[in-house]
Motif scaffolding. Structure first.
Motif, mmCIF file in Angstrom:
data_model
loop_
_atom_site.group_PDB
_atom_site.id
_atom_site.type_symbol
_atom_site.label_atom_id
_atom_site.label_comp_id
_atom_site.label_asym_id
_atom_site.label_seq_id
_atom_site.Cartn_x
_atom_site.Cartn_y
_atom_site.Cartn_z
ATOM 1 N N UNK A 54 -11.588 -34.551 -2.436
ATOM 2 C CA UNK A 54 -11.995 -33.382 -1.682
ATOM 3 C C UNK A 54 -11.184 -33.195 -0.553
ATOM 4 N N UNK A 55 -10.314 -33.927 0.162
ATOM 5 C CA UNK A 55 -9.507 -33.744 1.242
ATOM 6 C C UNK A 55 -8.327 -32.835 0.782
ATOM 7 N N UNK A 56 -8.207 -32.312 -0.281
ATOM 8 C CA UNK A 56 -6.909 -31.837 -1.009
ATOM 9 C C UNK A 56 -7.120 -30.167 -1.111
ATOM 10 N N UNK A 57 -6.240 -29.322 -0.851
ATOM 11 C CA UNK A 57 -6.415 -28.034 -1.525
ATOM 12 C C UNK A 57 -5.249 -27.648 -2.137
ATOM 13 N N UNK A 58 -5.497 -27.308 -3.349
ATOM 14 C CA UNK A 58 -4.258 -27.333 -4.517
ATOM 15 C C UNK A 58 -4.261 -26.047 -5.222
ATOM 16 N N UNK A 59 -3.070 -25.521 -5.644
ATOM 17 C CA UNK A 59 -3.061 -24.328 -6.514
ATOM 18 C C UNK A 59 -1.519 -24.744 -7.138
ATOM 19 N N UNK A 60 -1.394 -23.912 -8.132
ATOM 20 C CA UNK A 60 -0.423 -23.933 -9.066
ATOM 21 C C UNK A 60 0.661 -22.616 -8.802
ATOM 22 N N UNK A 61 1.848 -22.503 -8.670
ATOM 23 C CA UNK A 61 2.505 -21.421 -8.563
ATOM 24 C C UNK A 61 3.601 -21.342 -9.722
ATOM 25 N N UNK A 62 3.423 -20.194 -10.473
ATOM 26 C CA UNK A 62 4.272 -19.944 -11.532
ATOM 27 C C UNK A 62 5.663 -19.362 -10.975
ATOM 28 N N UNK A 63 6.662 -20.077 -10.713
ATOM 29 C CA UNK A 63 8.072 -19.569 -10.112
ATOM 30 C C UNK A 63 8.592 -18.500 -11.091
ATOM 31 N N UNK A 64 8.429 -18.492 -12.353
ATOM 32 C CA UNK A 64 9.190 -17.369 -12.965
ATOM 33 C C UNK A 64 8.529 -16.011 -12.877
ATOM 34 N N UNK A 65 7.452 -16.258 -12.634
ATOM 35 C CA UNK A 65 6.265 -14.568 -12.511
ATOM 36 C C UNK A 65 6.140 -14.643 -11.123
ATOM 37 N N UNK A 66 6.411 -15.661 -10.184
ATOM 38 C CA UNK A 66 6.093 -15.315 -8.921
ATOM 39 C C UNK A 66 4.693 -15.015 -8.461
ATOM 40 N N UNK A 67 3.861 -15.963 -9.003
ATOM 41 C CA UNK A 67 2.309 -15.609 -8.861
ATOM 42 C C UNK A 67 1.649 -17.050 -9.182
ATOM 43 N N UNK A 68 0.316 -16.783 -8.341
ATOM 44 C CA UNK A 68 -0.534 -18.317 -8.744
ATOM 45 C C UNK A 68 -1.221 -18.205 -10.222
ATOM 46 N N UNK A 69 -1.000 -19.369 -10.884
ATOM 47 C CA UNK A 69 -1.837 -19.276 -11.921
ATOM 48 C C UNK A 69 -3.334 -19.369 -11.799
ATOM 49 N N UNK A 70 -3.978 -18.644 -12.455
ATOM 50 C CA UNK A 70 -5.481 -18.401 -12.502
ATOM 51 C C UNK A 70 -5.993 -18.796 -13.623
ATOM 52 N N UNK A 71 -5.402 -18.587 -14.817
ATOM 53 C CA UNK A 71 -6.063 -19.184 -15.895
ATOM 54 C C UNK A 71 -4.886 -20.051 -16.843
ATOM 55 N N UNK A 72 -5.075 -21.336 -16.918
ATOM 56 C CA UNK A 72 -4.260 -22.126 -17.460
ATOM 57 C C UNK A 72 -3.925 -21.971 -18.755
ATOM 58 N N UNK A 73 -5.090 -21.346 -19.494
ATOM 59 C CA UNK A 73 -5.014 -20.915 -21.068
ATOM 60 C C UNK A 73 -4.123 -19.625 -21.336
ATOM 61 N N UNK A 74 -3.935 -18.993 -20.355
ATOM 62 C CA UNK A 74 -3.226 -17.509 -20.837
ATOM 63 C C UNK A 74 -1.887 -17.780 -21.313
ATOM 64 N N UNK A 75 -1.816 -17.010 -22.262
ATOM 65 C CA UNK A 75 -0.400 -16.976 -23.107
ATOM 66 C C UNK A 75 0.731 -16.744 -22.222
ATOM 67 N N UNK A 76 0.452 -15.845 -21.223
ATOM 68 C CA UNK A 76 1.887 -15.527 -20.325
ATOM 69 C C UNK A 76 2.425 -16.879 -19.775
ATOM 70 N N UNK A 77 1.582 -18.082 -19.649
ATOM 71 C CA UNK A 77 2.004 -19.030 -19.021
ATOM 72 C C UNK A 77 2.785 -20.218 -20.254
ATOM 73 N N UNK A 78 2.548 -19.540 -21.606
ATOM 74 C CA UNK A 78 2.946 -20.622 -22.468
ATOM 75 C C UNK A 78 4.106 -20.029 -23.330
ATOM 76 N N UNK A 79 4.817 -18.866 -22.736
ATOM 77 C CA UNK A 79 5.912 -18.489 -23.628
ATOM 78 C C UNK A 79 7.115 -18.397 -22.551
#
Length: 65
Positions: free
Chosen positions: A40-65
Motif C-alpha cells: 500500500x505504500x507504493x504507487x505503480x504504473x507500467x510504461x510502454x516505451x515503444x508506444x510512449x504511453x501508460x499501459x491501461x489494459x494488460x490484455x490489449x492486443x497492441x501490447x502483445x505484438x
C-alpha cells in the motif's frame, strides 16, 4: 526493454517515479506491477516505451505484438 514498471512511495512527489524493473513481456510486466502495487505504500504504473504511453489494459492486443 519495452515495458518499464515505474514506482514511487506514496509520500514522494510525482516526479520521483523511477524505473523499478524492465521487461519485454507484457505478462511479466503485469505480474511484477501487481505484486509491487500490493504494498500500500507504493504507487505503480507500467510504461510502454515503444508506444510512449501508460499501459491501461494488460490484455490489449497492441501490447502483445
Amino acid at each position: 526493454m519495452r515495458f518499464q514498471i515505474m514506482q514511487k512511495k506514496i509520500n514522494q512527489a510525482p516526479e520521483e517515479y523511477r524505473v523499478f524493473f524492465e521487461t519485454n513481456s507484457i505478462d511479466e510486466a503485469k505480474d511484477f506491477a501487481m505484486r509491487l502495487a500490493f504494498d500500500e505504500t507504493n504507487n505503480v504504473y507500467v510504461q510502454d516505451t515503444r508506444r510512449g504511453e501508460i499501459v491501461r489494459d494488460f490484455d490489449a492486443l497492441i501490447y502483445r505484438v
